[in-house]
Scaffold this motif. Structure first.
Motif, PDB file in Angstrom:
ATOM      1  N   TYR A  36       0.856  -1.170   0.000  1.00  0.00           N
ATOM      2  CA  TYR A  36       0.000   0.000   0.000  1.00  0.00           C
ATOM      3  C   TYR A  36       0.899   1.229   0.000  1.00  0.00           C
ATOM      4  O   TYR A  36       2.086   1.143   0.296  1.00  0.00           O
ATOM      5  CB  TYR A  36      -0.881   0.027   1.250  1.00  0.00           C
ATOM      6  CG  TYR A  36      -2.011  -0.965   1.266  1.00  0.00           C
ATOM      7  CD1 TYR A  36      -1.762  -2.323   1.470  1.00  0.00           C
ATOM      8  CD2 TYR A  36      -3.326  -0.550   1.104  1.00  0.00           C
ATOM      9  CE1 TYR A  36      -2.805  -3.240   1.493  1.00  0.00           C
ATOM     10  CE2 TYR A  36      -4.377  -1.460   1.127  1.00  0.00           C
ATOM     11  CZ  TYR A  36      -4.114  -2.796   1.329  1.00  0.00           C
ATOM     12  OH  TYR A  36      -5.152  -3.699   1.358  1.00  0.00           O
ATOM     13  N   GLN A  38       0.785   5.676   0.962  1.00  0.00           N
ATOM     14  CA  GLN A  38       0.070   6.836   1.483  1.00  0.00           C
ATOM     15  C   GLN A  38       0.875   8.086   1.206  1.00  0.00           C
ATOM     16  O   GLN A  38       1.983   8.249   1.731  1.00  0.00           O
ATOM     17  CB  GLN A  38      -0.200   6.683   2.980  1.00  0.00           C
ATOM     18  CG  GLN A  38      -1.109   7.759   3.537  1.00  0.00           C
ATOM     19  CD  GLN A  38      -1.623   7.428   4.927  1.00  0.00           C
ATOM     20  OE1 GLN A  38      -1.079   6.567   5.622  1.00  0.00           O
ATOM     21  NE2 GLN A  38      -2.688   8.083   5.339  1.00  0.00           N
ATOM     22  N   LYS A  42      -3.319  12.293   1.922  1.00  0.00           N
ATOM     23  CA  LYS A  42      -4.179  11.366   1.184  1.00  0.00           C
ATOM     24  C   LYS A  42      -4.381  10.081   1.975  1.00  0.00           C
ATOM     25  O   LYS A  42      -3.607   9.758   2.880  1.00  0.00           O
ATOM     26  CB  LYS A  42      -3.581  11.050  -0.179  1.00  0.00           C
ATOM     27  CG  LYS A  42      -3.565  12.232  -1.137  1.00  0.00           C
ATOM     28  CD  LYS A  42      -3.159  11.810  -2.536  1.00  0.00           C
ATOM     29  CE  LYS A  42      -3.231  12.959  -3.511  1.00  0.00           C
ATOM     30  NZ  LYS A  42      -2.862  12.533  -4.893  1.00  0.00           N
ATOM     31  N   GLN A  43      -5.405   9.349   1.610  1.00  0.00           N
ATOM     32  CA  GLN A  43      -5.663   8.082   2.268  1.00  0.00           C
ATOM     33  C   GLN A  43      -4.723   7.004   1.746  1.00  0.00           C
ATOM     34  O   GLN A  43      -4.217   7.077   0.628  1.00  0.00           O
ATOM     35  CB  GLN A  43      -7.122   7.661   2.022  1.00  0.00           C
ATOM     36  CG  GLN A  43      -8.140   8.512   2.751  1.00  0.00           C
ATOM     37  CD  GLN A  43      -9.540   7.941   2.661  1.00  0.00           C
ATOM     38  OE1 GLN A  43      -9.875   7.225   1.725  1.00  0.00           O
ATOM     39  NE2 GLN A  43     -10.367   8.248   3.652  1.00  0.00           N
ATOM     40  N   ARG A  44      -4.512   6.019   2.599  1.00  0.00           N
ATOM     41  CA  ARG A  44      -3.701   4.880   2.183  1.00  0.00           C
ATOM     42  C   ARG A  44      -4.445   4.119   1.085  1.00  0.00           C
ATOM     43  O   ARG A  44      -5.671   3.919   1.166  1.00  0.00           O
ATOM     44  CB  ARG A  44      -3.436   3.967   3.381  1.00  0.00           C
ATOM     45  CG  ARG A  44      -2.373   2.920   3.145  1.00  0.00           C
ATOM     46  CD  ARG A  44      -2.018   2.191   4.430  1.00  0.00           C
ATOM     47  NE  ARG A  44      -1.440   3.088   5.430  1.00  0.00           N
ATOM     48  CZ  ARG A  44      -0.895   2.686   6.571  1.00  0.00           C
ATOM     49  NH1 ARG A  44      -0.852   1.375   6.848  1.00  0.00           N
ATOM     50  NH2 ARG A  44      -0.403   3.554   7.425  1.00  0.00           N
ATOM     51  N   GLU A  45      -3.702   3.685   0.071  1.00  0.00           N
ATOM     52  CA  GLU A  45      -4.332   3.005  -1.048  1.00  0.00           C
ATOM     53  C   GLU A  45      -3.539   1.765  -1.438  1.00  0.00           C
ATOM     54  O   GLU A  45      -2.318   1.715  -1.284  1.00  0.00           O
ATOM     55  CB  GLU A  45      -4.450   3.938  -2.263  1.00  0.00           C
ATOM     56  CG  GLU A  45      -3.131   4.496  -2.769  1.00  0.00           C
ATOM     57  CD  GLU A  45      -3.310   5.533  -3.872  1.00  0.00           C
ATOM     58  OE1 GLU A  45      -4.453   5.767  -4.309  1.00  0.00           O
ATOM     59  OE2 GLU A  45      -2.287   6.090  -4.323  1.00  0.00           O
ATOM     60  N   TRP A 104       0.939  -4.801   9.444  1.00  0.00           N
ATOM     61  CA  TRP A 104       1.583  -3.744   8.675  1.00  0.00           C
ATOM     62  C   TRP A 104       3.040  -3.606   9.073  1.00  0.00           C
ATOM     63  O   TRP A 104       3.394  -3.720  10.238  1.00  0.00           O
ATOM     64  CB  TRP A 104       0.874  -2.421   8.929  1.00  0.00           C
ATOM     65  CG  TRP A 104      -0.535  -2.410   8.454  1.00  0.00           C
ATOM     66  CD1 TRP A 104      -1.650  -2.735   9.161  1.00  0.00           C
ATOM     67  CD2 TRP A 104      -0.979  -2.060   7.139  1.00  0.00           C
ATOM     68  NE1 TRP A 104      -2.768  -2.624   8.375  1.00  0.00           N
ATOM     69  CE2 TRP A 104      -2.390  -2.196   7.124  1.00  0.00           C
ATOM     70  CE3 TRP A 104      -0.342  -1.645   5.968  1.00  0.00           C
ATOM     71  CZ2 TRP A 104      -3.155  -1.941   5.989  1.00  0.00           C
ATOM     72  CZ3 TRP A 104      -1.107  -1.382   4.845  1.00  0.00           C
ATOM     73  CH2 TRP A 104      -2.501  -1.533   4.866  1.00  0.00           C
TER      74      TRP A 104
END
Length: 114
Positions: A36, A38, A42-45, A104
């Motif tokens: 992922y 980030q 911004k949001q984590r994607e 994570w």
């Protein structure tokens, strides 16, 4: 479960980097591994994911540029990033998805200069 990501850094646009994530404390070969990212504010994607059998899934914005792979013998997942763009600048996180838990890593910073 511990996930140790490495390989981030500063690179010029068009360049390449390879991220690595070494896992411990789990049966690595049984779990989905993913990267992922980030970016600031911004949001984590999701960037890419790879299943136990090696099946892969990519976000549209990295298709054709990034490749995720895994080495089960080394309990390591990789992200080969080519043709990097300034908009790829972000902290990249390694993720292990188990049936009941998600783990994570600490993240590694990738900065792409224009």
């Amino acid at each position: 479960v511990q996930l140790q990501a490495s390989g981030g850094g500063l690179v010029q646009a068009g360049g390449s980097l390879r991220l690595s994530c070494a896992a411990s404390g789990s049966i690595f070969s049984l779990n989905v591994m993913a990267w992922y990212r980030q970016a600031p504010a911004k949001q984590r994607e999701l960037v890419a994911a790879i299943g136990p059998s090696g099946s892969t899934n990519y976000a549209d914005f990295v298709k054709g540029r990034f490749t995720i792979s895994r080495d089960n013998a080394k309990s390591t997942v990789y992200l080969q990033m080519n043709s990097l763009k300034p908009e790829d600048t972000a902290v990249y996180y390694c993720n292990q998805q188990q049936p009941r838990n998600s783990y994570w890593g600490q993240g590694t910073l990738v900065t792409v200069s224009s």
